[in-house]
Design a protein around this motif. Structure first.
Motif, PDB file in Angstrom:
ATOM      1  N   SER A 295     -90.250 132.478  87.276  1.00  0.00           N
ATOM      2  CA  SER A 295     -90.272 131.076  87.715  1.00  0.00           C
ATOM      3  C   SER A 295     -89.919 130.151  86.544  1.00  0.00           C
ATOM      4  N   GLU A 296     -90.375 130.507  85.353  1.00  0.00           N
ATOM      5  CA  GLU A 296     -90.008 129.742  84.158  1.00  0.00           C
ATOM      6  C   GLU A 296     -88.503 129.848  83.912  1.00  0.00           C
ATOM      7  N   LEU A 297     -87.966 131.061  84.058  1.00  0.00           N
ATOM      8  CA  LEU A 297     -86.526 131.262  83.878  1.00  0.00           C
ATOM      9  C   LEU A 297     -85.741 130.426  84.887  1.00  0.00           C
ATOM     10  N   ALA A 298     -86.245 130.352  86.116  1.00  0.00           N
ATOM     11  CA  ALA A 298     -85.591 129.540  87.143  1.00  0.00           C
ATOM     12  C   ALA A 298     -85.581 128.063  86.739  1.00  0.00           C
ATOM     13  N   ALA A 299     -86.704 127.589  86.200  1.00  0.00           N
ATOM     14  CA  ALA A 299     -86.785 126.187  85.762  1.00  0.00           C
ATOM     15  C   ALA A 299     -85.797 125.908  84.637  1.00  0.00           C
ATOM     16  N   PHE A 300     -85.763 126.801  83.650  1.00  0.00           N
ATOM     17  CA  PHE A 300     -84.836 126.620  82.527  1.00  0.00           C
ATOM     18  C   PHE A 300     -83.385 126.628  83.016  1.00  0.00           C
ATOM     19  N   THR A 301     -83.075 127.571  83.911  1.00  0.00           N
ATOM     20  CA  THR A 301     -81.708 127.683  84.427  1.00  0.00           C
ATOM     21  C   THR A 301     -81.318 126.425  85.194  1.00  0.00           C
ATOM     22  N   SER A 302     -82.239 125.947  86.017  1.00  0.00           N
ATOM     23  CA  SER A 302     -81.980 124.735  86.803  1.00  0.00           C
ATOM     24  C   SER A 302     -81.757 123.530  85.904  1.00  0.00           C
ATOM     25  N   TYR A 303     -82.572 123.443  84.853  1.00  0.00           N
ATOM     26  CA  TYR A 303     -82.433 122.302  83.929  1.00  0.00           C
ATOM     27  C   TYR A 303     -81.098 122.388  83.169  1.00  0.00           C
ATOM     28  N   ALA A 304     -80.715 123.611  82.805  1.00  0.00           N
ATOM     29  CA  ALA A 304     -79.441 123.788  82.102  1.00  0.00           C
ATOM     30  C   ALA A 304     -78.260 123.442  83.004  1.00  0.00           C
ATOM     31  N   LEU A 305     -78.363 123.738  84.297  1.00  0.00           N
ATOM     32  CA  LEU A 305     -77.311 123.363  85.243  1.00  0.00           C
ATOM     33  C   LEU A 305     -77.192 121.846  85.359  1.00  0.00           C
ATOM     34  N   ALA A 306     -78.340 121.152  85.247  1.00  0.00           N
ATOM     35  CA  ALA A 306     -78.334 119.688  85.326  1.00  0.00           C
ATOM     36  C   ALA A 306     -77.849 119.059  84.022  1.00  0.00           C
ATOM     37  N   PHE A 307     -78.234 119.656  82.881  1.00  0.00           N
ATOM     38  CA  PHE A 307     -77.916 119.073  81.568  1.00  0.00           C
ATOM     39  C   PHE A 307     -77.373 120.161  80.624  1.00  0.00           C
ATOM     40  N   PRO A 308     -76.186 120.677  80.888  1.00  0.00           N
ATOM     41  CA  PRO A 308     -75.668 121.766  80.043  1.00  0.00           C
ATOM     42  C   PRO A 308     -75.407 121.350  78.601  1.00  0.00           C
ATOM     43  N   ASN A 309     -75.164 120.071  78.358  1.00  0.00           N
ATOM     44  CA  ASN A 309     -74.919 119.589  76.988  1.00  0.00           C
ATOM     45  C   ASN A 309     -76.198 119.218  76.250  1.00  0.00           C
ATOM     46  N   ASN A 310     -77.315 119.142  76.979  1.00  0.00           N
ATOM     47  CA  ASN A 310     -78.574 118.678  76.370  1.00  0.00           C
ATOM     48  C   ASN A 310     -79.734 119.574  76.798  1.00  0.00           C
ATOM     49  N   PHE A 311     -79.544 120.854  76.694  1.00  0.00           N
ATOM     50  CA  PHE A 311     -80.581 121.779  77.164  1.00  0.00           C
ATOM     51  C   PHE A 311     -81.635 122.006  76.085  1.00  0.00           C
ATOM     52  N   LEU A 312     -82.823 121.443  76.324  1.00  0.00           N
ATOM     53  CA  LEU A 312     -83.973 121.660  75.447  1.00  0.00           C
ATOM     54  C   LEU A 312     -85.132 122.080  76.337  1.00  0.00           C
ATOM     55  N   ALA A 313     -85.743 123.209  76.052  1.00  0.00           N
ATOM     56  CA  ALA A 313     -86.745 123.791  76.953  1.00  0.00           C
ATOM     57  C   ALA A 313     -88.143 123.754  76.340  1.00  0.00           C
ATOM     58  N   LEU A 314     -89.114 123.385  77.170  1.00  0.00           N
ATOM     59  CA  LEU A 314     -90.530 123.460  76.803  1.00  0.00           C
ATOM     60  C   LEU A 314     -90.997 124.887  77.080  1.00  0.00           C
ATOM     61  N   VAL A 315     -91.321 125.634  76.023  1.00  0.00           N
ATOM     62  CA  VAL A 315     -91.450 127.095  76.157  1.00  0.00           C
ATOM     63  C   VAL A 315     -92.882 127.618  76.189  1.00  0.00           C
ATOM     64  N   ASP A 316     -93.881 126.733  76.305  1.00  0.00           N
ATOM     65  CA  ASP A 316     -95.266 127.225  76.210  1.00  0.00           C
ATOM     66  C   ASP A 316     -96.041 127.117  77.520  1.00  0.00           C
ATOM     67  N   THR A 317     -95.347 127.026  78.658  1.00  0.00           N
ATOM     68  CA  THR A 317     -96.072 126.922  79.932  1.00  0.00           C
ATOM     69  C   THR A 317     -96.835 128.210  80.235  1.00  0.00           C
ATOM     70  N   TYR A 318     -96.246 129.349  79.915  1.00  0.00           N
ATOM     71  CA  TYR A 318     -96.879 130.638  80.232  1.00  0.00           C
ATOM     72  C   TYR A 318     -97.188 131.443  78.969  1.00  0.00           C
ATOM     73  N   ASP A 319     -96.176 131.830  78.222  1.00  0.00           N
ATOM     74  CA  ASP A 319     -96.386 132.570  76.980  1.00  0.00           C
ATOM     75  C   ASP A 319     -95.153 132.368  76.109  1.00  0.00           C
ATOM     76  N   VAL A 320     -95.358 131.773  74.949  1.00  0.00           N
ATOM     77  CA  VAL A 320     -94.224 131.388  74.096  1.00  0.00           C
ATOM     78  C   VAL A 320     -93.399 132.603  73.685  1.00  0.00           C
ATOM     79  N   ILE A 321     -94.052 133.628  73.112  1.00  0.00           N
ATOM     80  CA  ILE A 321     -93.341 134.769  72.535  1.00  0.00           C
ATOM     81  C   ILE A 321     -92.820 135.715  73.618  1.00  0.00           C
ATOM     82  N   ARG A 322     -93.647 136.016  74.622  1.00  0.00           N
ATOM     83  CA  ARG A 322     -93.289 137.031  75.608  1.00  0.00           C
ATOM     84  C   ARG A 322     -92.417 136.501  76.748  1.00  0.00           C
ATOM     85  N   SER A 323     -92.371 135.156  76.885  1.00  0.00           N
ATOM     86  CA  SER A 323     -91.611 134.631  78.024  1.00  0.00           C
ATOM     87  C   SER A 323     -90.751 133.425  77.657  1.00  0.00           C
TER      88      SER A 323
END
Length: 559
Positions: free
Chosen positions: A280-308
């Motif tokens: 689900s996190e990957l889906a969110a990141f992918t969706s955000y990248a589709l919306a903003f391919p030139n400005n993709f910055l992801a918040l990576v600590d919703t579930y697990d920073v290192i493992r996900s």
């Protein structure tokens, strides 16, 4: 420099820009300003020429410097100062019924045409006791300016100083982002914080209104809510993405991301750090990248920073790279920021080496999560890989010190110097209309600020001058300045023919602030046990202060 006649209030206020906040009106004052105004008028003293100094007594946050801010709003305020009929009616209701009608007729005529304002340039580094503003004019009118001026300068200077201190700890190379709007003290606190944090050295704000009002660069991507709102990649309907140059199209960007995630899992980059990531996190990141391919910055600590979070980000970033885009980076908003940033950097470097993606190892890492001066300092000592800091609550609320404590004191009336005495020496005012100078040494650093009487000769380069502590007889030193800078300049000449200093754009005030901080000696700037900067008076002014002190203090009698 503009001609003075273009600046003073001459009739209508058309063409002048009032305060940013429409609540800043002549009624934004304390009730005793109007009671004093009436008492001055009743006594026939209201037009007596007075001089007031606005200054502060101690530097904030345990430091030894302050950034002066709020001047532009003060000048905007007096440029349109005029009581409306509705405001005069309210003043009449608020005062005792015994007040004469003639007073309210007089209020209709009141403006700032006879007021003059001399000030230190906004964005300057300033020190206790030295006037930030010198305000001259009819005593009753100037008295009405006291509360709004203090209101406009106290918080502005405090939060600009707080921002400058955060910048000093973070270092010149780091990006600083002000994220404080949601925690600020109301809308005006939020707008003011964004403006004055930018002045004090921050690079951007999340506050859209401040961006519009002041031209401050905006930054912001997404929250944890955006990430957790997705359940799976199946929710993504439009999966296509054009390449950055528009020459081709990827029909299924989601599948491209999944391929990259598999490659990362089987490469040496992960060192076995993760298995299955959160889809689900990957889906969110992918969706955000589709919306903003030139400005993709992801918040990576919703579930697990290192493992996900980080592997999911890298999969999307590498898919974007295939199409000619460059991902912006990640944001960490919880956990051990020093450790997680270092681990993220290692992962990015491994990706660059394993897959031959130039520059991927330098992908930007932003950190947030209730940061303040102390946590920035601790991160520096631990060692970290953070490139940008998002700082909110402690910055905009000035959590470490809630007020600066500027004061507004009468120092002269009808050409007669006045002094305010106190058993607390720090509260004794420095009388008379003064000129203020900053004296620089051979190395280019400021050595001392000195106040002199208005008619004393100015300090001169290469000429020795005695600088005295205003109240401590034993503290004195000779200085031979290599450069002399006069601090108080005319920003509002009223109807006089004096030349007026221009108000600079915010980005130029910010530049001045950064340049002045660079000029300061390092020991005045350090966080722990900084060296106090010297503020002095001339020998002649020292003698006059103590003469007036003895003259005004009542003599006791022992029984």
């Amino acid at each position: 420099m503009e001609k003075a006649t273009e600046n003073g209030p001459n009739g209508a206020h058309s063409g002048r820009v009032g305060p940013t906040n429409p609540m800043v009106t002549p009624l934004l004052t304390d009730q005793y300003q109007f009671t004093m105004f009436y008492a001055y008028w009743k006594a026939g003293k209201h037009n007596e020429r007075a001089v007031f100094d606005l200054y502060f007594r101690r530097n904030p946050f345990g430091g030894e410097y302050t950034i002066f801010a709020g001047l532009e709003e003060c000048i905007r305020f007096i440029s349109t100062f005029k009581l409306t009929e509705e405001e005069i009616a309210f003043v009449r209701e608020s005062l005792p019924p015994s007040c004469e009608d003639g007073f309210f007729d007089y209020l209709r005529e009141v403006d700032c045409s006879d007021v003059e304002v001399y000030a230190v340039s906004e964005g300057s580094v300033v020190f206790p006791k030295v006037p930030l503003l010198r305000v001259e004019g009819p005593v009753a009118v100037v008295q009405l300016l006291e509360t709004p001026f203090l209101n406009l300068i106290n918080y502005a200077s405090l939060v600009a100083t707080n921002a400058a201190r955060h910048r000093f700890v973070a270092g010149k190379e780091k990006m600083l982002l002000e994220f404080g709007l949601r925690r600020a003290q109301g809308p005006d606190g939020g707008i003011g914080a964004s403006k004055y944090c930018y002045l004090g050295g921050f690079d951007a704000t999340s506050n859209v209104a401040a961006g519009k009002l002041f031209g401050i660069p905006l930054r912001g991507t997404h929250s944890h809510a955006f990430v957790s709102s997705f359940m799976s990649p199946d929710e993504i309907i439009d999966k296509s993405l054009h390449s950055s140059d528009g020459s081709s199209i990827c029909e299924d960007f989601v599948s491209l991301v999944q391929k990259w995630l598999s490659k990362i899992q089987w490469s040496g980059s992960s060192h076995g750090a993760f298995g299955e990531t959160n889809q689900s996190e990957l889906a969110a990141f992918t969706s955000y990248a589709l919306a903003f391919p030139n400005n993709f910055l992801a918040l990576v600590d919703t579930y697990d920073v290192i493992r996900s979070g980080i592997p999911n980000f890298c999969a999307v970033a590498l898919a974007l790279s295939d199409l000619g885009y460059k991902a912006t980076g990640i944001r960490l908003d919880s956990g051990d920021l020093a450790y997680l940033s270092c681990e993220a950097r290692k992962f990015f470097v491994a990706i660059e080496n394993d897959f031959g993606v130039p520059g991927f190892g330098k992908t930007s890492i932003t950190a947030s999560n209730d940061l303040n001066e102390e946590t920035l300092d601790a991160l520096n000592k631990q060692g970290h890989e953070v490139d940008a800091f998002g700082i909110g609550t402690h910055l905009v609320t000035c959590f470490a010190q809630p007020a600066l404590g500027c004061v507004f004191k009468l120092v002269e009336i009808n050409d007669q110097p006045r002094i305010k005495l106190s058993e607390d020496v720090s509260k004794v005012s420095i009388p008379c209309k003064k000129r203020c100078f900053r004296l620089y040494g051979k190395e280019g650093y400021p050595l001392v600020d000195i106040m002199t009487g208005e008619n004393e000769p100015s300090p001169k380069v290469g000429e020795r001058i005695l600088c005295r502590h205003p109240f401590n007889e034993s503290k004195r030193a000779y200085v031979v300045p290599q450069r002399v800078e006069e601090l108080l300049k005319c920003y509002w000449p009223g109807t006089s023919d004096k030349a007026k200093e221009d108000l600079l754009p915010l980005k130029d005030i910010r530049k001045r602030c950064m340049e002045q901080l660079e000029q300061m000696r390092p020991d005045h700037m350090r966080r722990l046990n900084p060296t106090p900067y010297k503020v002095s008076v001339s020998a002649k002014l020292y003698d006059f202060i103590h003469f007036l002190w003895l003259n005004e203090a009542p003599v006791g009698e022992l029984q």
